[in-house]
Every structure is written in C-alpha cells, then in structure tokens.
Write a protein that holds these residues in place. Structure first.
Motif, short mmCIF file in Angstrom:
data_model
loop_
_atom_site.label_atom_id
_atom_site.label_comp_id
_atom_site.label_asym_id
_atom_site.label_seq_id
_atom_site.Cartn_x
_atom_site.Cartn_y
_atom_site.Cartn_z
N TYR A 1 -0.75 1.63 18.14
CA TYR A 1 -1.40 1.20 16.90
C TYR A 1 -2.81 0.68 17.12
O TYR A 1 -3.50 0.36 16.16
CB TYR A 1 -0.54 0.16 16.16
N THR A 2 -3.26 0.63 18.39
CA THR A 2 -4.65 0.24 18.62
C THR A 2 -5.61 1.38 18.28
O THR A 2 -6.79 1.15 18.09
CB THR A 2 -4.89 -0.21 20.08
N SER A 3 -5.10 2.62 18.24
CA SER A 3 -5.96 3.68 17.71
C SER A 3 -5.43 4.02 16.33
O SER A 3 -4.27 3.76 16.02
CB SER A 3 -5.96 4.90 18.63
N SER A 4 -6.27 4.60 15.49
CA SER A 4 -5.83 4.75 14.10
C SER A 4 -4.82 5.90 13.99
O SER A 4 -4.81 6.83 14.78
CB SER A 4 -7.02 4.99 13.18
N PHE A 5 -3.93 5.78 13.03
CA PHE A 5 -2.90 6.79 12.82
C PHE A 5 -2.68 6.88 11.32
O PHE A 5 -3.08 6.00 10.56
CB PHE A 5 -1.60 6.38 13.53
N GLN A 6 -2.03 7.96 10.91
CA GLN A 6 -1.79 8.18 9.49
C GLN A 6 -0.59 7.37 9.01
O GLN A 6 0.49 7.46 9.58
CB GLN A 6 -1.53 9.68 9.28
N LEU A 7 -0.78 6.59 7.97
CA LEU A 7 0.34 5.86 7.38
C LEU A 7 1.16 6.84 6.53
O LEU A 7 0.61 7.52 5.68
CB LEU A 7 -0.21 4.74 6.50
N PRO A 8 2.48 6.96 6.77
CA PRO A 8 3.25 7.91 5.97
C PRO A 8 3.30 7.48 4.50
O PRO A 8 3.16 6.30 4.19
CB PRO A 8 4.64 7.87 6.60
N ILE A 9 3.49 8.45 3.63
CA ILE A 9 3.50 8.15 2.19
C ILE A 9 4.95 7.96 1.74
O ILE A 9 5.80 8.80 2.01
CB ILE A 9 2.81 9.28 1.40
N SER A 10 5.19 6.85 1.04
CA SER A 10 6.55 6.58 0.58
C SER A 10 6.82 7.36 -0.69
O SER A 10 5.90 7.74 -1.41
CB SER A 10 6.73 5.08 0.33
N ARG A 11 8.10 7.58 -0.97
CA ARG A 11 8.43 8.34 -2.18
C ARG A 11 8.17 7.50 -3.43
O ARG A 11 7.63 7.98 -4.41
CB ARG A 11 9.90 8.78 -2.14
N ARG A 12 8.54 6.22 -3.35
CA ARG A 12 8.24 5.35 -4.50
C ARG A 12 6.88 4.70 -4.30
O ARG A 12 6.46 4.45 -3.18
CB ARG A 12 9.31 4.27 -4.61
N ARG A 13 6.21 4.41 -5.39
CA ARG A 13 4.93 3.71 -5.32
C ARG A 13 5.15 2.23 -5.04
O ARG A 13 6.05 1.62 -5.59
CB ARG A 13 4.19 3.84 -6.65
N SER A 14 4.28 1.67 -4.23
CA SER A 14 4.41 0.24 -3.95
C SER A 14 3.37 -0.56 -4.72
O SER A 14 2.33 -0.03 -5.11
CB SER A 14 4.23 0.00 -2.45
N ASP A 15 3.68 -1.83 -4.96
CA ASP A 15 2.70 -2.71 -5.61
C ASP A 15 1.68 -3.23 -4.60
O ASP A 15 0.56 -3.57 -4.95
CB ASP A 15 3.41 -3.94 -6.22
N ARG A 16 2.12 -3.32 -3.35
CA ARG A 16 1.24 -3.91 -2.35
C ARG A 16 1.67 -3.48 -0.95
O ARG A 16 2.86 -3.39 -0.67
CB ARG A 16 1.33 -5.43 -2.44
#
Ligand code: AVJ
Length: 329
Positions: A143-158
């Motif tokens: 995690y010290t180098s950047s990586f793609q955050l996976p997309i969740s199926r439901r939308r999050s508020d935060r």
C-alpha cells in the motif's frame, strides 16, 4: 442463499513481484548504512511471528489499542456514520476490524489491503462467511505504492480508511506525510481516517516492547534474512547476525537492526556484500509521537484531527481525522 449476500471472494493481486523485492534488497544493502524495507517482514512465517509478538506481555500495543476501541466504539461509529466503505491498510489477520464491523451502521463494503497474499485470502473468506451482508473486496498490494481501489456494488456515503496498530510509525517523517496525502486522495473529500498512533513514553517500556524475553521479536527480525535467502537465493548465515533494537529519543523512534557478529561477505546475484564486525542492517523504524506532533503532521497532509481517544496511561491513541482538502484520485 439471499441474493444480497456476498460470499464469493476474489483477490485483486497487485503485490510487488520478486524483481521489485530483489531490486529493493540490493539497493538497500549497497547503502553505507545498510538497510532493508520493513514491509518485507511479512511472509507466512513473518506474519505468524508478528501474531506471536502481539500476544507478548511486553508488546503493549495490541491490547492497549483494543481497550481503547472497545471503550469508545459507540462514539466512533457515530462519527463514521452509516453506509461506510471501510478500507483497512495492513489488515493482517483482520482481528481488529471486527469490533468496527460489529457496530457500524450498514457498512457497504470492507476492503482489506495487505502485502501477505496467502493470509489475506484466507481471512477474507472467513470474514465473508461471518458477515454475509458485507461485500468483502480484498486487495493484495504494497500500500506504499498506489493501487486501484475496487468499486463496491452499493454506493457508500463515505470512504473511511482504517489504519490501526501504529504502522504509520514505520514511515520516516517525509514519507509519512506523503502517505497521509495518498490516504487523503483515496478517501476523497469528506472521507476520513481512523488511525492508531503510538505515543511517546518511558523509553524503558519501549525498549522492553522490542526486546522481549522470549526472543520472538529477534526471530521476527532475523526471519527477514531467511526469507531473502530462500526467495532471492542469497547466503546470509543467520547465526552471525544479531537482533538489536533501541529507542532513539532524539529522533523519537525505535530502531531495529541486525548486527553482523563478524566480518563476512554475503552474495546476491553477482554482488558481493561485505560486512565489517559490528556493522548493521537497519530493518525497521517505529516512530512514537506526541499528540501535537501528530496533529501537525496530519495538518500538512490536509487532515484535521476531530477526535482523539487514549488509554489511561496515555500510551497509545486512536484518532479520527477528516479530509479537509483533497479530491479523490
Ligand atoms: C506493525 C509496524 C506497528 O512497529 O511496533 C513489532 C512492527 N516490529 N515489533 C511496530 C513490530 C517489532 C510494529 N508495527
């Protein structure tokens, strides 16, 4: 099975390859103060040894942090709010996050990020079984180098990043600030960071925590050489290196070293690496903060400290920081 239940686990694999490992080891051992990155401690055996460290009397961090979490969990989940997408950096055995998952209001997804792939997949599967309504999206990455955050199926508020255990202490001051800035981009405007921060205290307490009686920390430190031997076909003789850890009050950090007990030469690829008697490899720093120091560093990265919880000895803190500046990447 209910269609809202998430039990299928897939691993997003972005872990650094063997070539990256080799390059970082070589460049570290070529410096005049030899060094190795502490993130490579955590192979299977290293993760197991770290698990044992966490059960030691001397190593106060996990139990102190757990007491703080359990004592203030209601207040914490109120601050985090409902429908959170929770990202954990260095999730390890995912034990700590369970208190949060048990109390959060309708969390949308949990993204454990860890460099130790075998363990990550195992615990992610277990969590998915225990929390069938939670989407678990494990990411194997440095995690010290950047990586793609996976997309969740439901939308999050935060988006909330959870970074417990005071792992932030492994970073030197400038990388630490850069890393907090990276977190700010991951969580985006309105996002937050729930972080464990170890505090400055009696150096004798710190010394004991990194020099346990049973020698588990020593074994953990030395295991890095064993891993390098195995994975990079190197020839460190472990009996000629000794664990040495001390608190440096001027820098406010524990330093862990492996000291060469004799003059010797180690071979890696075509390189011959020479060690004088008493020369060391610096394997880890673990910075300890005052509350003010940490608040200032967080501010330079665009985070505002909203809440701080500590134990009654003020040995450890958990802090809730909100991102006041940065947009999502
Ligand atoms: C997992 C980085 C927080 O620095 O205290 C424990 C690692 N090293 N004993 C720490 C560690 C030696 C630990 N962190």
């Amino acid at each position: 099975m209910n269609s809202k239940e998430y039990t299928q686990i897939e691993l997003y694999d972005c872990k650094p390859g063997q070539e990256r490992f080799r390059a970082e080891v070589l460049s570290g051992l070529r410096k005049s103060q030899k060094e190795l990155p502490s993130k490579y401690f955590y192979d299977e055996e290293g993760s197991r040894l770290f698990g044992r460290i966490c059960t030691l009397d001397e190593y106060y961090i996990p139990r102190t942090e757990a007491v703080i979490m359990e004592g203030h969990i209601e207040e914490m989940v109120e601050l985090l709010g409902p429908r959170v997408l929770l990202v954990e950096y260095g999730s390890g055995d995912c034990a700590k996050v369970r208190v949060l998952l048990d109390h959060l209001h309708d969390p949308v997804a949990y993204v454990p990020v860890d460099i130790s792939g075998e363990q990550l997949l195992r615990v992610a599967k277990e969590l998915a079984l225990n929390y069938p309504r939670l989407e678990v999206l494990p990411v194997c990455a440095d995690y010290t180098s950047s990586f793609q955050l996976p997309i969740s199926r439901r939308r999050s508020d935060r988006v909330v990043v959870y970074f417990p255990g005071s792992t932030i202490g492994n970073f030197d001051p400038i990388p630490a600030k850069n890393f907090l800035e990276h977190i700010a981009r991951v969580c985006g405007m309105g996002g937050a960071l729930l972080i464990g921060v170890d505090l400055k205290k009696d150096p004798a307490v710190l010394h004991r925590a990194y020099n346990d009686r049973d020698g588990v920390t020593a074994a953990f430190n030395l295991n890095l050489l064993r891993r390098i031997n195995r994975e990079l076909d190197c020839d460190f003789e472990l009996e000629w290196f000794q664990h040495y850890a001390f608190y440096n009050p001027w820098k406010g950090r524990i330093e862990m070293h492996l000291v060469s007990l004799r003059e010797q030469t180690v071979h890696l690829d075509n390189a011959a690496i020479h060690f004088g008697k008493g020369e060391s490899i610096w394997t880890e720093s673990s910075y300890k903060f005052s509350l003010d120091e940490f608040e200032q560093m967080a501010a330079t990265a665009g985070f505002k400290v909203e809440q701080v919880w500590t134990d009654n000895q003020q040995w450890f803190s958990i802090q809730y920081l909100v991102n006041t500046e940065r947009e999502t990447e």
